[in-house]
Design an enzyme around this catalytic site. Structure first.
Site, short mmCIF file in Angstrom:
data_model
loop_
_atom_site.label_atom_id
_atom_site.label_comp_id
_atom_site.label_asym_id
_atom_site.label_seq_id
_atom_site.Cartn_x
_atom_site.Cartn_y
_atom_site.Cartn_z
N LYS A 163 0.88 -1.19 0.54
CA LYS A 163 0.08 -0.34 -0.02
C LYS A 163 0.86 0.98 0.08
O LYS A 163 1.73 0.85 1.08
CB LYS A 163 -0.92 0.01 1.11
N SER A 207 -9.63 3.55 2.33
CA SER A 207 -8.29 3.16 1.49
C SER A 207 -7.47 2.33 1.35
O SER A 207 -6.70 3.08 0.83
CB SER A 207 -7.42 4.73 2.04
N SER A 221 -10.58 1.04 6.19
CA SER A 221 -9.59 1.30 5.06
C SER A 221 -9.81 -0.19 4.69
O SER A 221 -8.71 0.05 3.86
CB SER A 221 -8.54 2.29 5.22
#
Length: 469
Positions: free
Chosen positions: A76, A151, A175
């Site tokens: 990520k 996210s 997220s």
């Protein structure tokens, strides 16, 4: 393509037995990314293919480091991975490569993972919709015109689209849960403190966000969690935890499940969210678990005010230096500027009041877990929305007062650091996925994974209904 449908644990076993090679897996992975990533935009900063194939060849020749040996992973784009840029979705950061690994990334590499690139994220991870001015928007593999969530939207979309078999993520406000639900995969927010945060900034005050795993099966969640978790002497609030993998197939007694629905009407939900969630709960009941509707156990608005105070306080701590520099402030998206301005405006008594409310909710939840084993909420209050939309402004006619109010449903667990596993919960008539949050008592991460594994064996949604790209 068949190889890429396997779970990471199946790939690991095949690699260990030399039924497949890391080179074969890397070739298939790169071919899949070439075929579909242009439409999904989940993987960013992809490394050179020749370098990756050479690394895979070296993995084939080397002793196994761990269960991830030879398995491609994309990190990520909020966490440093040595040799790759960490844009955080912001033009304020250049393309200079990171000079070290985040501690969690170092653990993944130590277990044998081959880092191939990054997964897309919203700017600074703010907002549960993955778009930014550096890499653009990530599209939902089940409907390319819709959001993949966030996210960890890039991670979830890459998993669903078979570009990776397992992924890391992070979770402050859903997220790891919202994108997992919207992409028909599993995402886990572990108990706060079980995964080291990175040894940077303040180590005591901002107990809201945590790193965690994403996968297409709870078994892979458990295995990746075991790599990421554990005590770090550089962080005062981390702690040692038992491995979850050996427990994943252990017999689990029928669980007492408390269904919180829309929190007594406090969480507006789009049409179909509650009905589809309750249909999934009936299936959980058919597996032998006792499902009981619960009244709202705490004042939702008090909890929300505590959350947005502490969240803005934390965001101001991380982005305040950028905001305070007039030359850089305009590089922050409006939501980030709003968060920092709020966070810098609080008094000490404001923060203390918010923390006191959080403490009251923790005590109330602890008492609630005397009567139930698991709490359940939807993973999001809306279905995946148009990818061009910045964020929902209303739900079923009810206006929303902030950019993140549509994710209020994730706050009860986030505020007090409870473990949560998102389980895929089926699809609506349009073929859009949704998920359910299984929320456990602090430290009961392994039990949640056992419950999720039983669900997976009965449903197999990620394998049964992959996206058609």
């Amino acid at each position: 393509m068949e190889l890429l449908n396997w779970d990471a644990s199946e790939l690991s076993e095949a690699l260990a037995a030399r039924k497949i090679s890391a080179v074969e897996l890397m070739q298939a992975t790169l071919a899949r990314i070439e075929a579909v990533n242009g439409r999904v935009n989940a993987v960013v900063s992809l490394r050179d293919s020749d370098a990756l194939l050479a690394e895979a060849e070296a993995a084939d020749a080397a002793p196994r480091k761990g269960w991830l040996h030879g398995i491609p992973m994309a990190i990520k784009d909020l966490a440093d991975a040595e040799g790759l840029p960490t844009s955080q979705g912001s033009p304020l950061f250049g393309a200079a490569p990171a000079t070290r690994d985040h501690p969690a990334v170092a653990r993944l590499r130590a277990a044998g993972a081959i880092v191939i690139g990054k997964t897309n994220t919203p700017e600074f991870g703010l907002g549960s919709h993955t778009f930014n001015p550096v890499h653009g928007a990530t599209c939902n593999p089940y409907d390319l015109g819709r959001s993949a969530g966030g996210s960890s939207g890039g991670a979830a979309a890459a998993l669903a689209a078979r570009m990776v078999a397992v992924a890391d993520g992070s979770d402050m406000m859903g997220s790891l849960r919202n994108p997992a639900g919207w992409n028909n995969v599993y995402g886990m927010r572990p108990s706060w403190g079980t995964v080291p945060s990175g040894n940077e900034g303040d180590l005591f005050l901002h107990q809201l966000s945590t790193l965690g795993p994403m996968a297409r099966s709870p078994r892979d969640l458990a295995a990746l969690l075991d790599v990421m978790t554990g005590y770090d002497p550089r962080e005062p609030l981390t702690r040692a935890t038992p491995d979850a993998t050996p427990l994943i197939d252990a017999a689990l007694a029928p669980q007492r499940i408390g269904w919180l629905s829309d929190w007594g009407g406090a969480f507006p939900c789009a049409p179909g969210i509650i009905d589809h969630s309750e249909a999934a709960l009936k299936r959980l009941a058919h597996l032998g678990h006792a499902v009981t509707p619960l009244a709202a156990p705490f004042d939702a608005e008090a909890m929300w005010e505590s959350w947005i105070t502490l969240r803005s306080f934390a965001v101001a701590a991380s982005l305040g230096a950028i905001y305070d520099d007039p030359a850089r402030r305009e590089g922050l998206k409006p939501a980030a500027q709003w968060e920092v301005a709020r966070g810098q405006g609080f008094s000490a008594s404001d923060i203390q009041r918010a923390s006191s409310i959080r403490s009251d909710w923790f005590r109330a939840a602890d008492a609630l877990f005397e009567d139930v084993d698991v709490l359940v909420l939807p993973s999001a209050q809306v279905w995946p929305f148009a990818v061009e939309q910045v964020h929902p402004t209303e739900i079923d006619g009810q206006p929303l007062d902030t950019y993140h109010r549509w994710m209020q449903v994730v706050v009860p667990a986030s505020l007090i650091g409870l473990p949560v596993v998102n389980i895929p919960a089926g699809f609506d008539a349009r073929g859009l996925p949704l998920g359910l949050q299984l929320i456990g008592r602090r430290g009961r991460d392994a039990r949640l994974l056992q419950l999720a594994q039983g669900w997976h064996e009965a449903t197999g949604y990620p394998q049964a209904q992959p996206p058609r790209l």
